[in-house]
Design a protein around this motif. Structure first.
Motif, PDB file in Angstrom:
ATOM      1  N   THR A 129       0.820  -1.221   0.000  1.00 57.11           N
ATOM      2  CA  THR A 129       0.000   0.000   0.000  1.00 57.11           C
ATOM      3  C   THR A 129       0.851   1.266   0.000  1.00 57.11           C
ATOM      4  O   THR A 129       0.321   2.370  -0.153  1.00 57.11           O
ATOM      5  CB  THR A 129      -0.929   0.034   1.231  1.00 57.11           C
ATOM      6  OG1 THR A 129      -0.134   0.175   2.418  1.00 57.11           O
ATOM      7  CG2 THR A 129      -1.772  -1.225   1.314  1.00 57.11           C
TER       8      THR A 129
ATOM      9  N   GLN B 153      -2.472   1.513  -7.426  1.00 55.28           N
ATOM     10  CA  GLN B 153      -3.869   1.264  -7.083  1.00 55.28           C
ATOM     11  C   GLN B 153      -4.437   0.156  -7.967  1.00 55.28           C
ATOM     12  O   GLN B 153      -4.017  -0.007  -9.118  1.00 55.28           O
ATOM     13  CB  GLN B 153      -4.695   2.541  -7.208  1.00 55.28           C
ATOM     14  CG  GLN B 153      -4.330   3.592  -6.163  1.00 55.28           C
ATOM     15  CD  GLN B 153      -5.334   4.717  -6.107  1.00 55.28           C
ATOM     16  OE1 GLN B 153      -5.778   5.233  -7.124  1.00 55.28           O
ATOM     17  NE2 GLN B 153      -5.722   5.101  -4.884  1.00 55.28           N
TER      18      GLN B 153
ATOM     19  N   ARG C 266      -7.150   0.203   1.868  1.00 57.41           N
ATOM     20  CA  ARG C 266      -7.876   1.341   1.279  1.00 57.41           C
ATOM     21  C   ARG C 266      -7.009   2.209   0.367  1.00 57.41           C
ATOM     22  O   ARG C 266      -7.436   2.624  -0.705  1.00 57.41           O
ATOM     23  CB  ARG C 266      -8.487   2.194   2.387  1.00 57.41           C
ATOM     24  CG  ARG C 266      -9.586   3.129   1.891  1.00 57.41           C
ATOM     25  CD  ARG C 266     -10.272   3.821   3.049  1.00 57.41           C
ATOM     26  NE  ARG C 266     -10.896   2.901   3.983  1.00 57.41           N
ATOM     27  CZ  ARG C 266     -12.078   2.336   3.771  1.00 57.41           C
ATOM     28  NH1 ARG C 266     -12.736   2.566   2.645  1.00 57.41           N
ATOM     29  NH2 ARG C 266     -12.581   1.530   4.672  1.00 57.41           N
ATOM     30  N   LYS C 267      -5.770   2.466   0.786  1.00 59.01           N
ATOM     31  CA  LYS C 267      -4.896   3.330  -0.021  1.00 59.01           C
ATOM     32  C   LYS C 267      -4.576   2.728  -1.382  1.00 59.01           C
ATOM     33  O   LYS C 267      -4.263   3.444  -2.331  1.00 59.01           O
ATOM     34  CB  LYS C 267      -3.582   3.600   0.725  1.00 59.01           C
ATOM     35  CG  LYS C 267      -3.726   4.565   1.896  1.00 59.01           C
ATOM     36  CD  LYS C 267      -2.371   5.064   2.373  1.00 59.01           C
ATOM     37  CE  LYS C 267      -1.525   3.947   2.945  1.00 59.01           C
ATOM     38  NZ  LYS C 267      -0.225   4.431   3.491  1.00 59.01           N
TER      39      LYS C 267
END
Length: 308
Positions: free
Chosen positions: A210, A215, A232-233
């Motif tokens: 991360t 992404q 999440r990142k």
């Protein structure tokens, strides 16, 4: 016949080799002489009754209160048809088959009766019985969750736990769906995951995936050891996080059996086998899987030495 019976919930020591009655096929059933089965994480969870507290009571209702209602575990297998029921049309004696029994279990035995319309098919000629017994648990689970993530051509997909049974299938399936695949695993498994087609591999022991700014459209936790918040990142806008932990179980569909068989026959999907144990060493096999570091699948050979 010999069968491994789960006498109660607990450590691998609760598994005992017993002599039990050989089954006879009903009108719509086939009798399969089992040559190989697998020790899946699902088998180990049932044996040890690993369940979140919130699901404890309903799971005991489903599985059995004091011990498994289905005492012979094993959810996938391969073997040879030895007898058929009077109404069976799809199979004949001598057919080599592989099957996924799911919650019916029954793979840890020398013989099993299966409905001819169950989740089974004729074994591809280009794989062994051992390889055939390592297809359906990982394959159907990976398919289910990749579809849940709405996998599409051109996406970036990250597989967390890419070297296990589900993970090794997920890497190959994600490549089949023409995505850019990143596999996360430990140092010793980097080459294995790369050999399965992963475009990128990350060693989680030395690198935080991360932290690099990359992404992904789908992050698939194939081992249930991370969370959406932790990832999440690394999730792209509108990206999806899917996990084998806490998001239900894979649906068992005949079309998936047919799909996976086709990929095997065309050379686009291969089984990864870590170790093989004889039926008599089922406790050792479960103890090894319990450690959580297996590469692909752990196979149990049954009726070994008498098949080609």
């Amino acid at each position: 016949m010999k069968a491994v019976v789960c006498t109660k919930y607990g450590s691998p020591d609760v598994l005992e080799l017993h002599e039990i009655k050989k089954p006879r096929p009903g009108k719509n059933e086939i009798l399969v002489k089992i040559h190989a089965t697998a020790v899946t994480s699902g088998d180990c969870r049932v044996r040890g009754f690993v369940s979140p507290i919130i699901y404890w009571f309903p799971m005991r209702i489903v599985l059995g209160f004091r011990k498994p209602r289905k005492p012979v575990l094993g959810v996938e297998l391969s073997g040879e048809v030895e007898a058929i029921g009077s109404d069976v049309k799809r199979y004949k004696n001598g057919d080599r088959v592989f099957a996924f029994t799911g919650m019916r279990f029954g793979g840890y035995a020398e013989y099993i009766c299966l409905p001819e319309d169950g989740l089974l098919a004729v074994k591809p000629d280009n794989i062994t019985y051992e390889e055939a017994a390592a297809v359906f648990f990982g394959g159907t689970t990976a398919l289910h969750f990749l579809r849940k993530g709405n996998i599409r051509n051109g996406q970036k997909v990250l597989i967390f736990g890419a070297s296990g049974s589900v993970g090794t299938s997920a890497v190959q399936l994600a490549k089949h769906f023409r995505t850019e695949v990143t596999g996360i695993c430990s140092t010793s498994n980097l080459e294995l995951v790369r050999s399965l087609g992963a475009d990128h591999v990350i060693d989680y022991t030395i690198e935080d995936f991360t932290a690099k700014g990359n992404q992904y459209d789908i992050i698939f936790d194939a081992v249930g050891k991370t969370s959406k918040s932790a990832c999440r990142k690394a999730l792209a806008p509108n990206g999806k996080f899917v996990s084998v932990e806490g998001q239900g179980v894979a649906k068992e569909l005949m079309e998936d059996i047919v799909f996976l068989k086709g990929l095997i026959e065309s050379g686009k999907l291969k089984s990864v086998i870590d170790r093989c144990y004889p039926l008599e060493q089922i406790r050792e096999a479960h103890a090894y899987v319990d450690k959580g570091h297996k590469k692909g699948n752990v196979i149990i050979t049954v009726n070994h030495g008498d098949h080609k």
